[in-house]
Design a protein around this motif. Structure first.
Motif, mmCIF file in Angstrom:
data_model
loop_
_atom_site.group_PDB
_atom_site.id
_atom_site.type_symbol
_atom_site.label_atom_id
_atom_site.label_comp_id
_atom_site.label_asym_id
_atom_site.label_seq_id
_atom_site.Cartn_x
_atom_site.Cartn_y
_atom_site.Cartn_z
ATOM 1 N N GLU A 81 0.748 -1.243 -0.015
ATOM 2 C CA GLU A 81 -0.010 -0.005 -0.033
ATOM 3 C C GLU A 81 0.841 1.455 0.078
ATOM 4 O OE1 GLU A 81 -0.620 2.419 2.520
ATOM 5 O OE2 GLU A 81 0.745 1.189 3.866
ATOM 6 N N THR A 82 2.073 1.229 0.607
ATOM 7 C CA THR A 82 2.874 2.559 0.505
ATOM 8 C C THR A 82 3.446 3.029 -0.871
ATOM 9 O OG1 THR A 82 4.918 1.009 0.893
ATOM 10 C CG2 THR A 82 3.915 1.955 2.611
ATOM 11 N N GLU A 83 3.030 1.968 -1.801
ATOM 12 C CA GLU A 83 3.383 2.390 -3.207
ATOM 13 C C GLU A 83 2.360 3.024 -4.072
ATOM 14 O OE1 GLU A 83 6.668 2.267 -4.296
ATOM 15 O OE2 GLU A 83 7.070 1.575 -2.386
ATOM 16 N N MET A 84 0.989 3.020 -3.310
ATOM 17 C CA MET A 84 -0.042 3.772 -4.081
ATOM 18 C C MET A 84 -0.002 5.129 -3.709
ATOM 19 S SD MET A 84 -2.412 0.411 -3.072
ATOM 20 C CE MET A 84 -1.939 -1.185 -3.301
ATOM 21 N N TYR A 85 0.658 5.640 -2.816
ATOM 22 C CA TYR A 85 0.671 7.128 -2.477
ATOM 23 C C TYR A 85 1.544 7.682 -3.628
ATOM 24 C CZ TYR A 85 -1.099 6.327 2.206
ATOM 25 O OH TYR A 85 -1.811 5.699 3.329
ATOM 26 N N GLN A 86 1.014 8.817 -4.198
ATOM 27 C CA GLN A 86 2.072 9.639 -5.133
ATOM 28 C C GLN A 86 3.110 10.111 -4.402
ATOM 29 O OE1 GLN A 86 -0.132 12.589 -7.429
ATOM 30 N NE2 GLN A 86 -1.773 10.836 -7.742
ATOM 31 N N LYS A 87 3.348 10.069 -3.076
ATOM 32 C CA LYS A 87 4.433 10.519 -2.270
ATOM 33 C C LYS A 87 4.790 11.837 -2.537
ATOM 34 C CE LYS A 87 5.723 6.014 -1.133
ATOM 35 N NZ LYS A 87 6.806 4.955 -1.259
ATOM 36 N N GLU A 88 4.028 12.744 -2.803
ATOM 37 C CA GLU A 88 4.351 14.129 -3.063
ATOM 38 C C GLU A 88 3.724 15.235 -2.166
ATOM 39 O OE1 GLU A 88 5.182 15.338 -7.558
ATOM 40 O OE2 GLU A 88 3.164 16.286 -7.131
ATOM 41 N N LEU A 89 4.394 16.315 -1.922
ATOM 42 C CA LEU A 89 3.808 17.371 -0.849
ATOM 43 C C LEU A 89 4.071 18.513 -1.711
ATOM 44 C CD1 LEU A 89 2.859 18.557 1.718
ATOM 45 C CD2 LEU A 89 5.131 18.677 2.364
ATOM 46 N N VAL A 145 12.363 12.702 3.114
ATOM 47 C CA VAL A 145 11.784 14.065 2.326
ATOM 48 C C VAL A 145 12.978 14.281 1.352
ATOM 49 C CG1 VAL A 145 10.517 16.054 2.207
ATOM 50 C CG2 VAL A 145 10.138 14.343 3.764
ATOM 51 N N LEU A 146 12.630 14.536 0.212
ATOM 52 C CA LEU A 146 13.615 15.417 -0.856
ATOM 53 C C LEU A 146 12.706 16.664 -1.298
ATOM 54 C CD1 LEU A 146 14.676 12.269 -3.112
ATOM 55 C CD2 LEU A 146 15.994 13.525 -1.125
ATOM 56 N N MET A 147 13.476 17.671 -1.444
ATOM 57 C CA MET A 147 13.010 18.835 -1.976
ATOM 58 C C MET A 147 13.326 18.751 -3.534
ATOM 59 S SD MET A 147 14.181 22.605 -1.112
ATOM 60 C CE MET A 147 13.286 24.110 -1.557
ATOM 61 N N ARG A 148 12.402 18.772 -4.345
ATOM 62 C CA ARG A 148 12.201 18.080 -5.765
ATOM 63 C C ARG A 148 12.164 19.210 -6.887
ATOM 64 N NH1 ARG A 148 7.857 14.945 -8.568
ATOM 65 N NH2 ARG A 148 7.633 16.826 -9.910
ATOM 66 N N GLN A 149 11.314 20.305 -6.537
ATOM 67 C CA GLN A 149 10.975 21.099 -7.721
ATOM 68 C C GLN A 149 10.600 22.613 -7.327
ATOM 69 O OE1 GLN A 149 8.249 19.835 -10.481
ATOM 70 N NE2 GLN A 149 7.785 22.138 -11.475
ATOM 71 N N PHE A 171 7.918 18.738 -3.152
ATOM 72 C CA PHE A 171 8.763 17.984 -2.035
ATOM 73 C C PHE A 171 8.214 16.293 -2.280
ATOM 74 C CE2 PHE A 171 8.499 21.876 0.100
ATOM 75 C CZ PHE A 171 10.164 21.998 0.607
ATOM 76 N N VAL A 172 9.060 15.339 -2.252
ATOM 77 C CA VAL A 172 8.792 14.044 -2.445
ATOM 78 C C VAL A 172 9.266 13.315 -0.990
ATOM 79 C CG1 VAL A 172 8.748 13.604 -4.940
ATOM 80 C CG2 VAL A 172 10.807 13.253 -3.618
ATOM 81 N N TYR A 173 8.392 12.307 -0.458
ATOM 82 C CA TYR A 173 8.767 11.685 0.568
ATOM 83 C C TYR A 173 8.627 10.207 0.294
ATOM 84 C CZ TYR A 173 3.772 11.425 0.735
ATOM 85 O OH TYR A 173 2.295 11.190 0.643
ATOM 86 N N ASN A 174 9.405 9.512 1.054
ATOM 87 C CA ASN A 174 9.324 7.933 1.121
ATOM 88 C C ASN A 174 8.454 7.283 1.880
ATOM 89 O OD1 ASN A 174 11.384 7.261 -0.866
ATOM 90 N ND2 ASN A 174 12.619 8.548 0.200
#
Length: 183
Positions: A81-89, A145-149, A171-174
């Motif tokens: 289920e963790t792979e179903m989130y878009q994991k983006e903020l 968390v990574l700052m992406r754009q 931001f993207v998160y894992n």
């Protein structure tokens, strides 16, 4: 009686360590010379300009299987289920005079993107959902968390009017933990 939700009942602030010390020191003199400025720390200034937060929803693509007689049947995916989130903020900021928060965030992105930086991820980011009285109900804790754009910055000589404008930082998160406040 159940009340309708209000979009502004959340708390989100970047942690104190979000801005590296050398970048914070670089922007302090600018903040100190603003007329009537009561914000002295760059992290407080950055947090003050946050306007909105967007966390995309949850979805997955069902697996389709062919059955006899040309019928197709869909099944749940076998992904965790963790792979179903878009994991983006997406954090929306107000553009302020001199675009100072834009430049600050651009330098922060460059710092965290640099391979010389020892810290591979940002500190955890917490989004707290509150009730009408300010009590925290739910905390969404984003980890690794990574700052992406950062959005484009559009300037034009055709407009000389001060207007409310915004820009987004993605931001993207894992990992995402949902904590229910019980106190």
């Amino acid at each position: 009686m159940l009340l309708n939700s209000r979009d502004n009942l959340f708390e989100f602030n970047f942690p104190r360590q979000f801005i590296p010390k050398h970048i914070a020191e670089k922007y302090k003199p600018y903040l100190n010379r603003l007329p009537g400025n009561v914000i002295e720390e760059p992290i407080d200034f950055l947090n003050y300009t946050i306007q909105a937060i967007n966390i995309p929803g949850f979805s997955y693509e069902p697996v389709e299987q062919n059955k006899p007689l040309g019928r197709k049947q869909q099944y749940r995916s076998s992904f965790p289920e963790t792979e179903m989130y878009q994991k983006e903020l997406i954090v929306q900021f107000q553009l302020v005079d001199g675009y100072i928060n834009y430049w600050m965030l651009l330098e922060i992105l460059k710092y965290y993107y640099d391979y010389q930086t020892e810290q591979p991820y940002l500190d955890n980011l917490n989004l707290r959902i509150t009730d009408g009285e300010g009590n925290a109900l739910v905390t969404a804790q984003l980890k690794a968390v990574l700052m992406r754009q950062i959005d484009d910055l559009n300037m034009s000589f055709a407009s000389n009017v001060a207007e409310f404008r915004t820009f987004n930082v993605t931001f993207v998160y894992n990992f995402l933990d949902i904590l229910i406040e019980t106190d």
